[in-house]
Design a protein around this motif. Structure first.
Motif, PDB file in Angstrom:
ATOM      1  N   ILE A 261       0.830  -1.210   0.000  1.00 18.87           N
ATOM      2  CA  ILE A 261       0.000   0.000   0.000  1.00 18.87           C
ATOM      3  C   ILE A 261       0.868   1.264   0.000  1.00 18.87           C
ATOM      4  CG2 ILE A 261      -1.899  -1.171   1.172  1.00 18.87           C
ATOM      5  CD1 ILE A 261      -1.155   0.319   3.725  1.00 18.87           C
ATOM      6  N   THR A 262       2.064   1.170   0.581  1.00 16.90           N
ATOM      7  CA  THR A 262       2.978   2.318   0.526  1.00 16.90           C
ATOM      8  C   THR A 262       3.364   2.627  -0.917  1.00 16.90           C
ATOM      9  OG1 THR A 262       3.868   1.803   2.724  1.00 16.90           O
ATOM     10  CG2 THR A 262       5.172   3.245   1.311  1.00 16.90           C
ATOM     11  N   ILE A 263       3.721   1.575  -1.657  1.00 14.06           N
ATOM     12  CA  ILE A 263       4.092   1.759  -3.066  1.00 14.06           C
ATOM     13  C   ILE A 263       2.894   2.220  -3.879  1.00 14.06           C
ATOM     14  CG2 ILE A 263       4.945   0.592  -5.135  1.00 14.06           C
ATOM     15  CD1 ILE A 263       6.506  -1.291  -3.299  1.00 14.06           C
ATOM     16  N   ILE A 264       1.730   1.645  -3.620  1.00  5.71           N
ATOM     17  CA  ILE A 264       0.522   1.998  -4.372  1.00  5.71           C
ATOM     18  C   ILE A 264       0.139   3.451  -4.139  1.00  5.71           C
ATOM     19  CG2 ILE A 264      -1.978   1.620  -4.466  1.00  5.71           C
ATOM     20  CD1 ILE A 264      -1.403  -1.356  -4.065  1.00  5.71           C
ATOM     21  N   ASP A 265       0.134   3.885  -2.886  1.00 11.35           N
ATOM     22  CA  ASP A 265      -0.268   5.262  -2.564  1.00 11.35           C
ATOM     23  C   ASP A 265       0.669   6.282  -3.212  1.00 11.35           C
ATOM     24  OD1 ASP A 265      -2.198   4.045  -1.121  1.00 11.35           O
ATOM     25  OD2 ASP A 265      -1.550   4.734   0.847  1.00 11.35           O
ATOM     26  N   ILE A 266       1.973   6.033  -3.090  1.00  9.29           N
ATOM     27  CA  ILE A 266       2.946   6.962  -3.663  1.00  9.29           C
ATOM     28  C   ILE A 266       2.840   6.980  -5.193  1.00  9.29           C
ATOM     29  CG2 ILE A 266       5.401   7.427  -3.969  1.00  9.29           C
ATOM     30  CD1 ILE A 266       5.870   6.303  -1.167  1.00  9.29           C
ATOM     31  N   SER A 267       2.727   5.800  -5.798  1.00  8.88           N
ATOM     32  CA  SER A 267       2.679   5.699  -7.255  1.00  8.88           C
ATOM     33  C   SER A 267       1.415   6.340  -7.815  1.00  8.88           C
ATOM     34  CB  SER A 267       2.753   4.228  -7.689  1.00  8.88           C
ATOM     35  OG  SER A 267       3.945   3.631  -7.230  1.00  8.88           O
ATOM     36  N   TYR A 268       0.270   6.081  -7.174  1.00 13.44           N
ATOM     37  CA  TYR A 268      -0.994   6.621  -7.689  1.00 13.44           C
ATOM     38  C   TYR A 268      -1.033   8.141  -7.562  1.00 13.44           C
ATOM     39  CZ  TYR A 268      -5.960   7.186  -8.615  1.00 13.44           C
ATOM     40  OH  TYR A 268      -7.169   7.570  -9.158  1.00 13.44           O
ATOM     41  N   SER A 269      -0.552   8.666  -6.438  1.00  6.95           N
ATOM     42  CA  SER A 269      -0.533  10.120  -6.252  1.00  6.95           C
ATOM     43  C   SER A 269       0.379  10.785  -7.283  1.00  6.95           C
ATOM     44  CB  SER A 269      -0.064  10.462  -4.835  1.00  6.95           C
ATOM     45  OG  SER A 269      -0.942   9.938  -3.871  1.00  6.95           O
ATOM     46  N   ALA A 270       1.540  10.169  -7.549  1.00  4.80           N
ATOM     47  CA  ALA A 270       2.456  10.725  -8.545  1.00  4.80           C
ATOM     48  C   ALA A 270       1.857  10.652  -9.942  1.00  4.80           C
ATOM     49  CB  ALA A 270       3.788   9.979  -8.497  1.00  4.80           C
TER      50      ALA A 270
END
Length: 295
Positions: free
Chosen positions: A236-245
């Motif tokens: 979820i850390t990777i998903i949140d950062i990637s989606y926001s970017a």
């Protein structure tokens, strides 16, 4: 369950994870990778479904007029459109308004229109809203034959194609979730199985002195849940950062795309992933121990 028993379970869970460090890392990595793919696929599905619903809500007949028509023809066309059965509203859009709307959609990319100079390539058109989507396919051919009308279009075909894509994503997503769940279950079950094998004498002694299956099972269940939980946190850390970017990049280049905002959507996606990861970890441990305890 007494406090000392809970402390024992937690202590044994920690010892087991530390003792099998390499397999624990492999389990966490597998869970993280599986849930990362699942989360990305879920975001793709949600945004595709949102785009289809947005376009469906925007379904209307757009009547593009010929450039050479005069004001009398435009007014007569508007009157004819308003008199058609099922038509609720007719909104005229001038060439200047059409250009301004397109500029708003482009957002920060309005400089792309500088090459046009003072030319305005957009036609005068009418937006025709009807009382039911079923009327659109019926009225569009009639409107297209009116005097001064260049063409009449509507986006129903695009919406239908998007819903087909959404359907495929839904079916493919279910299959993908099942495959990833089995892969993760396999890794976690083997991790717990190695732990049980290493402690088989201790477990056998506990059974001989009267320990229940659930008393033996809980430390291993907590181990699997812990591995699943930490794997889901990484994903979820990777998903949140990637989606926001990605969303920031899309807003700056394709501002007109109706993407879902990060919040509260990501909160629900994160909760789903954490619960799924923890549940898969618990299931893997249970499956691994059931056969051993039965023997």
């Amino acid at each position: 369950m007494s406090l000392s028993t809970k402390e024992y379970f937690v202590r044994e869970t920690y010892k087991s994870i530390r003792r099998n460090g390499l397999m624990s890392v492999a389990s966490v990595s597998t869970v993280a990778l599986s849930l990362l793919v699942l989360g990305m696929f879920l975001l793709l599905f949600l945004n595709t479904n949102n785009l289809a619903q947005y376009l469906e809500s925007q379904v209307q007949i757009t009547v593009y007029m010929q450039d050479e028509v005069d004001g009398d023809v435009l007014e007569a066309t508007r009157t004819k459109l308003e008199g058609l059965p099922g038509v609720e509203k007719v909104t005229p859009v001038t060439k200047e308004e059409a250009l301004e709307r397109f500029k708003e959609r482009l957002g920060e990319q309005q400089n792309l229109l500088n090459s046009l100079g003072t030319d305005n390539p957009f036609p005068y058109y009418f937006e025709v809203e009807v009382d039911a989507p079923e009327r659109i396919a019926e009225l569009t051919p009639q409107i297209g034959e009116m005097e001064g009308v260049e063409t009449a279009k509507f986006g129903q075909e695009v919406v239908e194609q998007l819903f087909q894509i959404t359907k495929i994503l839904r079916i493919g997503g279910i299959l993908l979730v099942v495959l990833l769940a089995f892969a993760t279950l396999f890794i976690i079950a083997n991790t717990i199985r190695l732990t049980v094998f290493a402690r088989r004498r201790e477990v056998n002694i506990m059974k001989y002195v009267g320990a229940t299956d659930w008393f033996i099972r809980w430390p291993f269940m907590l181990e699997g849940m812990t591995l699943g939980f930490f794997g889901s946190l990484i994903s979820i850390t990777i998903i949140d950062i990637s989606y926001s970017a990605l969303l920031s990049r899309i807003y700056s280049t394709l501002a007109f795309l109706p993407m879902l905002p990060p919040y509260p959507m990501l909160i629900y996606v994160d909760l789903f992933i954490i619960i799924s990861g923890t549940a898969i970890g618990a299931a893997g441990s249970y499956v691994s121990l059931r056969k051993f305890l039965r023997v």
